[in-house]
Every structure is written in structure tokens, then in C-alpha cells.
Design a protein around this motif. Structure first.
Motif, mmCIF file in Angstrom:
data_model
loop_
_atom_site.group_PDB
_atom_site.id
_atom_site.type_symbol
_atom_site.label_atom_id
_atom_site.label_comp_id
_atom_site.label_asym_id
_atom_site.label_seq_id
_atom_site.Cartn_x
_atom_site.Cartn_y
_atom_site.Cartn_z
ATOM 1 N N VAL A 30 11.333 11.427 153.442
ATOM 2 C CA VAL A 30 12.487 10.396 152.610
ATOM 3 C C VAL A 30 13.774 11.221 152.360
ATOM 4 O O VAL A 30 14.752 10.439 152.193
ATOM 5 N N LEU A 31 13.849 12.587 152.314
ATOM 6 C CA LEU A 31 15.134 13.472 151.887
ATOM 7 C C LEU A 31 15.750 13.246 153.306
ATOM 8 O O LEU A 31 17.167 13.569 153.046
ATOM 9 N N GLU A 66 17.414 7.249 144.824
ATOM 10 C CA GLU A 66 17.026 8.824 144.666
ATOM 11 C C GLU A 66 15.881 8.760 143.383
ATOM 12 O O GLU A 66 14.616 9.381 143.624
ATOM 13 N N THR A 67 15.844 7.996 142.485
ATOM 14 C CA THR A 67 14.832 7.841 141.324
ATOM 15 C C THR A 67 13.531 7.017 141.740
ATOM 16 O O THR A 67 12.693 7.242 140.932
ATOM 17 N N GLN A 68 13.610 6.146 142.508
ATOM 18 C CA GLN A 68 12.674 5.210 142.721
ATOM 19 C C GLN A 68 11.745 5.767 143.860
ATOM 20 O O GLN A 68 10.629 5.066 143.841
ATOM 21 N N ILE A 69 12.353 6.269 144.620
ATOM 22 C CA ILE A 69 11.533 6.822 145.723
ATOM 23 C C ILE A 69 10.602 8.042 145.488
ATOM 24 O O ILE A 69 10.955 9.140 145.359
ATOM 25 N N THR A 70 9.513 7.702 145.154
ATOM 26 C CA THR A 70 8.506 8.866 144.549
ATOM 27 C C THR A 70 7.576 9.569 145.552
ATOM 28 O O THR A 70 6.792 10.457 144.961
#
Lengths: 510, 247
Positions: A139-140, A92-96
């Protein structure tokens, strides 16, 4: 390729060393598994290899890390980015970026490559990670496995020589895991060095060339992969789960774990009748006619793929949501612990967190802290604890509410052997019913009953020991993993993940 | 989950406009409102911006009201603050005296915000976040700054989900809703999100973000004629209005 010379590191405002006198060399062609308990130094070491520590975190570092004879400490992280790529535990935190295509192109765009090259590399990476056709997808909308494959694709598009993976499988279901293993197998063909931190060795043993065990910031063992079977007896001392496949080979056969006797009574605690649920922003139901009963004092595993409706059902069971249709009759109180424990913390100290909203006396609180090995952190902020400690605190706080039904959402995700043992032992002695939402076979093995969900409905509800046999019958023998096949051939059932060999993208994302 | 001001696939006139002129239009509206401080003119321009946003971007009035309600508490504070600290005739509540002039100014400043919110919504609901970022870069903004806007829109749904999870956790502890409830909830989520921001920043840098002054963009955006027309008409009206007020 990499060499670490007497590397020691201490985090800011900490007295203990996170890394202590590390001397290691990594050569081209290696696939290194980094194992060890939570807080042992694995993630710190990986971040140090990437140059993130100490440049982004601060703290004191001694010694030197060289990559291709250049000091990592003297390079900016972004300078190293063209050669070294890292995948973190939480996608979640690395897909920007917002779409799959944008995410994969992000790195090459930052490297200022020309559009034709970026287009070519993006397409290649998407093909490699089986994400072709997903370019415009948000991406969600991806499953956990797809997100980790996307993270890998985004790195591979940058053509890194070294791939660093920090427990990328922590939140994945079995299907997500097999998808990730396949992706790493592919990545191995293109990268010169892979370093992977994990608690679970099983899925990666066939790829590994070397195992490094870390604890207390030090290297406890550094052995060639071929030597691993000779060290099985040491695994427990190292705080690592023995790989099941090795245990089987070494001992010939393992006595199947006896599922605990079904001590619960069905139908008394919560009765769910044909419930449907739809989120306000969704166009279709997340739960589609679920009917199920839960008895007092049961131990239940709720399994199923990411997005199958498990977490939604859990929220309905504890009364946080009301069904859109159907009825839930509850004769007791349910409490849910969240998958990401920090989101549930609402006080400033560990002790307050347990006391808040509970009716426990001082002695009982002290005893609870003690049992969960949290006494020494009583005055500390919950946000300052390690991931394993936060998980223990979340469960202790839930138990302090004295629920009749305890719902645990991934209670052991990213948690090491010792923490898992503490959690499982405490849950075992809990008098109420426990519903585990889990992909962890160690947790499943501690339950009597299993419920499997698929696309918003219940597809299996029965004895835990029967679950996998039933699923094998449904999937067919040729669609499960080699490990599971071996277990089936030997008549062994230990909650070994059943892994379909190939799933279509549509099937996975649905 | 509550309404989020992020891109929605729909058909509207604003959807057909290019991101550069839409961003320019929002900037123009903001500048226009910034120069106004008297209530009637702020009402006039805010209403104009809101009308264009509602008709052009097909924003539902209820959605706009939902967003405005979230900044209403701040507006009330602003009106009270201006009322207390401005002199002149007013009304007295016990020992507190609120001046009419101050309250009018506070209301004008609040309405100014509501107008800007309307313009912002028209942009964010009809433009892909990537395109807003590219438009900002084309308008001279650094890509590092433009990316912050993009990231905010990317992580908005994630923050909303985290906030919901935290409020679920509090509901389980049977904490009564009130100011303390909201404060606790926001603090817990902010702490969690700060950790994520750190991780995200690191993840971006490990993929060479910020290495060079410029970066390649696979996607290109261009200016459409209808957008230019909107900007030109708005600019002419704005200049005429301001000249009429000042001269």
C-alpha cells in the motif's frame, strides 16, 4: 434510511455546539453532497451517522439518529459496519494493512465470512475499483488516487448499503481526482445511499441528487440538485466555491482570469543546474536532471502528479537536501511549509510558533497574527487548532522567517473558501518569491509562471496561462474532461482541471 | 531515511523457515536470557543468539549495531543506576560511588536486551508482518493484540517519514541539534501520530474489527520441519544450560 431528530452535539471541553438541532432524513437512492466552511459541522455529522460520535470522542449529544429505525447510539460502531461504510479524508490513517489484497479482505474477515465468499467479494471489489493485479502490491507504493480507490474497494467488499465520504479528494492531484470520481460513480450503482462532504462541487454535480449546506453546526440550506443553479448567488454567503460549470452555463461565458503580470526577474534568486537526487533506500533517482531558474519576486505554480518529484525538488531548493549530482546556486533563503502542518509545529502556543526563529518585533508579530485571523488563538496550542487554522499558522510562521523564497506544499488542501481567500490574499502581498506546489486551480490562477514535473523531470516551464493549452496538445483533446472541453470550446481558461478520461494503472502508478 | 526493522525480500535460511517456529524461537531465546543475570552467561547466550541471527537471517552487523545504538543510552543509564544503588567494592567519582557488582549486573541486563534485539531482528527482517501476526494468533495470542504488532510494523515507515518532515521543519528554523532538538521533534511527532492512531482505530472499527471473538483469515500458515529442528535444538541447549547453572 437515516433519520436525525433534533440532533445536537458538543465536543468535550467545548462551549459551542458542533451540531445544533439537526433534523434530516436520508432516503434510498440519494446522493447527498454536504458542503460548507471548515468547522461548519460536516465531519461531525458524518461521524455521528457512523456512530463514532459520541461513543469514541465523548461530549454531549441530544436527540436521536435512527438507521433503519434502530438507534445508532445504541449500536456499536462495528455492528453498523456491515451496513454503513465511511471513507475519511486522509487515506494514510485508514489503510491498516500492508498489501492491497489484505486491505480489501480485512472487513469481510472481521465479519467472519467464509473464505470462498471473502475471495469472491475481494475480487469483485478490486475489479470494480480497477485494482486487479494489485493484490500483492504494498500500500506504501500506491499513488493518492489509488489509495482512495483502495479505501473504497475495502468498503465495497463489505457490501454496505450506505457509503459516507468525508472529503476524500483533499490531497489528490487531478488524475487522482478523476480516478476517484470514476470509482464513486461505480460505487453509486451498488450502494443505496451516498453522503459526501466536499468543498469542490464540480466533480460530483452530475451524480448529486441533493445539496445540504452546513455552517455553525446548523443546516443552512437543503436543496434538490436540480435547484442548485438557482442558488448560485448564495454560494459566497455559504462560504462555498461556485461550481465553474454552473457559472459558465448561467452567465454564458466567464471572463478569463488575467494572469498577473510577470513581475519577477528570472535567474537571480536560485539557479538549478542538472540536478539528480536519490533517496538512500531507493534504487533509482527521484529527480533526473532538473535545470531551472527562479527569479526574485516571482509567483510560480509547481504542478505534476503525486510522486513526480515536486516535494523532493522543494526540499532541495530550500537547502534541506543536497543534490546527489548537479548544482544549486542560491542567493537567498528559502522556507518550506509542509503538506501536513502539524508536523512542523515545535512550540506550545500559536504566538511562540510565529516568534520562534524569527526576528520580528512584538508589533509585527501581532500584525501577522491579526492578518491571518489568529489573534484570538495566540495562547492556544497549535495542535488544538482546526485544520484551516493550522494551515494559516504554518504559512504565517514561514512568513515570519522573512524568506526570499516561500515554498508552499499544498497550501489549500482541505481548506474552505474563506481560509483560502485569507491565505491567497496574504501571499499576494508578500514581497518575496512564492513557489506553490498545488493541484488547486484557485491557487494556480494566482501565479504567473507554471512548472510541470513528470517522472522526476520538468516537462513544462512557461506562462501559467499557456500551461493547460500545452498539456492539451500533449494529451490530445479526446483525453480531457467534459468540463475542460466546455471551457476550451468557449475559449475559457481558468485553471480548470484537465482530466484524462482513461489512464492505465501503470501510467498512474509510475 | 534510517534503517527500519521491517521485512526485507531476501534469501536466507530464516526466510525459508515458517513464522510459527521463528516466533517460538525468539520467545525461547527471550525466556533463556530472562533467566540469566550473571555477565559471562548473558554474554555467551547473547552471542549465540546474535550469531544465529547474523548467519541464519543474513543480518548485516552494521544494521544490528545501528539498532543497538538507539538503545545504548538506556543501557548506560541502567549500568549507572545499578552501579549507584548496589553495595560492594567499586570506584568513586567525586561524591558518586559506583559498585563493580552493580555495574556488572547493569551490563548483563543491557546485554540481555541486545540479545533479544538480535532475535527480534531475525524475525522481523525475514517474516512478513502478516505472518508474524498469524503466528502469534496460532501461539494463543488474541487477534486484537496480534494486530497491534502488525500495525506497528505497518506504520513504522510512516512514522519515520513524519519524523524526517518534522526535523526538516526544525532545520529551517536553524535550531541547533541537541537534547532539546530531539525532545521537540519526538513530542511533535508523537502528538501527530496519536491523532493518527485514533483515526486508525476508528477506521478499523468502522470495518467491524473487534466485532467477534474470532475472525476469518484468508491466509493460512503451517509449520515446517527445519523450523521445528531449530526450536528443538535451542530448547535442548537452553534446558541443559539452565540445569547446569541451577543444579
Amino acid at each position: 434510511m437515516y433519520s436525525l431528530k433534533s440532533v445536537s452535539y458538543r465536543y468535550p471541553e467545548q462551549t459551542t455546539q458542533a451540531l445544533s438541532e439537526i433534523n434530516l432524513f436520508f432516503e434510498e437512492g440519494e446522493f447527498v453532497i454536504l458542503a460548507g466552511p471548515n468547522g461548519g459541522g460536516k465531519s461531525t455529522l458524518l461521524r455521528a451517522l457512523m456512530g463514532v460520535i459520541p461513543s469514541h470522542v465523548g461530549g454531549a449529544m441530544k436527540g436521536e439518529i435512527l438507521f433503519r429505525n434502530k438507534s445508532v447510539g445504541r449500536m456499536r460502531v462495528s455492528e453498523l459496519a456491515g451496513s454503513v461504510g465511511i471513507v475519511f479524508q486522509d487515506p494514510e490513517t485508514q489503510i491498516t494493512n500492508l498489501t492491497v489484497g489484505e486491505e480489501v479482505a480485512f472487513g469481510p474477515e472481521n465479519l467472519c465470512w467464509d473464505c470462498a465468499t471473502i475471495q469472491k467479494l475481494t475480487t469483485e471489489a478490486l475489479v470494480l475499483m480497477e485494482l486487479t493485479g494489485f493484490e500483492q502490491r504494498s500500500v506504501l507504493s500506491l499513488s493518492g488516487g489509488q489509495k482512495q480507490r483502495l479505501s473504497l474497494a475495502a468498503l465495497l467488499a463489505m457490501k454496505p448499503e450506505v457509503l459516507i465520504l468525508d472529503e476524500p479528494m483533499a490531497h489528490l492531484d487531478v488524475w487522482g481526482l478523476v480516478s476517484l470520481v470514476g470509482a464513486i460513480e461505480e460505487a453509486k450503482k451498488h450502494c443505496k445511499l451516498i453522503v459526501l462532504a466536499t468543498h469542490f462541487l464540480d466533480p460530483f454535480l452530475h451524480l448529486a441528487t441533493r445539496l445540504i449546506v452546513m455552517d455553525h453546526g446548523m443546516v443552512q440550506a437543503d436543496i434538490a440538485a436540480s435547484e442548485i443553479p438557482n442558488y448560485i448567488e448564495s454560494f459566497e454567503n455559504w462560504g462555498i466555491q461556485v461550481p465553474q460549470i454552473l457559472e459558465m452555463k448561467k452567465r454564458g461565458a466567464i471572463a478569463p482570469i488575467q494572469s498577473p503580470q510577470n513581475r519577477g526577474t528570472q535567474g537571480d534568486l536560485i539557479s538549478v543546474k542538472d540536478i539528480h537526487y536519490r533517496y538512500a533506500h531507493d534504487e533509482k533517482d527521484v529527480l533526473t536532471g532538473v535545470s531551472i531558474d527562479f527569479g526574485w519576486n516571482e509567483r510560480i505554480a509547481l504542478a505534476g502528479r503525486n510522486g513526480s518529484g515536486k516535494s523532493t525538488l522543494a526540499r532541495l531548493l530550500v537547502g534541506l537536501r543536497k543534490p546527489t549530482r548537479g548544482r544549486i546556486v542560491s542567493c537567498g533563503r528559502g522556507v518550506l511549509t509542509l503538506q501536513y502542518p502539524t508536523l512542523g509545529f515545535i512550540t506550545a502556543s500559536v504566538q511562540e510558533e510565529i516568534v520562534f526563529g524569527s526576528r520580528l518585533g512584538t508589533h509585527e508579530v501581532a500584525s501577522l497574527l491579526d492578518r491571518f485571523d489568529l489573534s484570538r488563538y495566540a495562547g492556544k496550542s497549535p495542535f488544538q487548532l482546526s485544520a484551516g487554522e493550522q494551515r494559516r499558522l504554518a504559512i504565517a510562521s514561514a512568513l515570519a522567517q522573512e524568506p526570499d523564497l516561500l515554498v508552499l506544499d499544498e497550501p489549500t488542501a482541505g481548506v474552505d473558501l474563506r481560509n483560502t481567500q485569507i491565505i491567497l490574499s496574504e501571499i499576494k502581498s508578500f514581497a518575496g518569491s512564492v513557489l506553490h506546489i498545488t493541484h488547486d486551480p484557485r491557487v494556480v490562477a494566482n501565479t504567473e509562471r507554471a512548472v510541470v514535473m513528470e517522472r522526476g523531470g520538468v516537462v513544462f516551464d512557461g506562462m501559467q496561462s499557456e500551461m493547460e493549452k500545452t498539456i492539451v496538445q500533449r494529451l490530445g483533446y479526446d483525453r480531457i474532461s467534459a468540463v475542460a472541453k466546455l471551457a476550451i470550446d468557449q475559449g475559457l481558461w481558468r485553471g480548470i482541471p484537465l482530466v484524462p478520461d482513461q489512464l492505465s494503472d501503470e501510467e498512474e502508478s509510475s | 531515511m534510517s534503517f527500519q526493522p521491517v521485512y526485507q525480500e531476501k534469501r536466507s535460511w530464516f526466510h525459508s523457515l515458517d513464522p510459527i517456529t521463528k516466533t517460538t524461537w525468539v520467545l525461547l531465546a527471550t525466556i533463556w536470557l530472562y533467566f540469566l543475570s550473571d555477565l559471562p552467561n548473558v554474554v555467551l547466550v547473547s552471542t549465540l543468539v546474535l550469531t544465529v541471527a547474523i548467519l541464519g537471517a543474513r543480518i548485516k552487523l552494521t544494521r544490528y549495531v545501528k539498532v543497538v545504538v538507539s538503545v545504548l543510552a538506556g543501557s548506560m543509564m541502567l549500568i549507572l543506576y545499578q552501579g549507584i544503588f548496589r553495595s560492594g567494592p567499586g570506584i568513586v567519582f567525586g561524591s558518586v560511588r559506583l559498585s563493580f557488582e552493580g555495574m556488572r549486573l547493569g551490563a548483563a541486563l543491557s546485554l540481555r536486551t541486545f540479545g533479544i534485539v538480535a532475535g527480534g531482528l531475525a524475525l522481523s527482517l525475514t517474516t512478513r508482518p502478516k505472518h508474524i501476526m498469524l503466528a502469534m494468533i496460532r501461539l494463543g495470542c488474541s487477534y486484537r493484540v496480534a494486530y497491534v504488532v502488525y500495525l506497528a510494523l505497518r506504520f513504522l515507515p510512516v512514522c519515520a517519514a513524519d519524523l524526517q518532515a518534522n526535523q526538516d521543519a526544525m532545520a529551517q528554523r536553524e535550531i541547533k541539534k541537541g537534547v532539546g532538538w530531539y525532545v521537540k521533534s519526538v513530542v511533535a511527532v508523537v502528538i501527530t501520530e496519536l491523532g493518527k492512531v485514533d483515526d486508525t482505530a476508528i477506521a478499523m472499527e468502522t470495518r467491524a474489527f473487534g466485532l467477534y471473538e474470532f475472525r476469518t483469515s484468508l491466509e493460512k500458515i503451517s509449520i515446517a520441519r527445519s523450523g521445528v529442528l531449530l526450536v528443538a535444538v535451542t530448547a535442548v541447549i537452553m534446558v541443559a544450560h539452565l540445569l547446569w547453572l541451577w543444579v
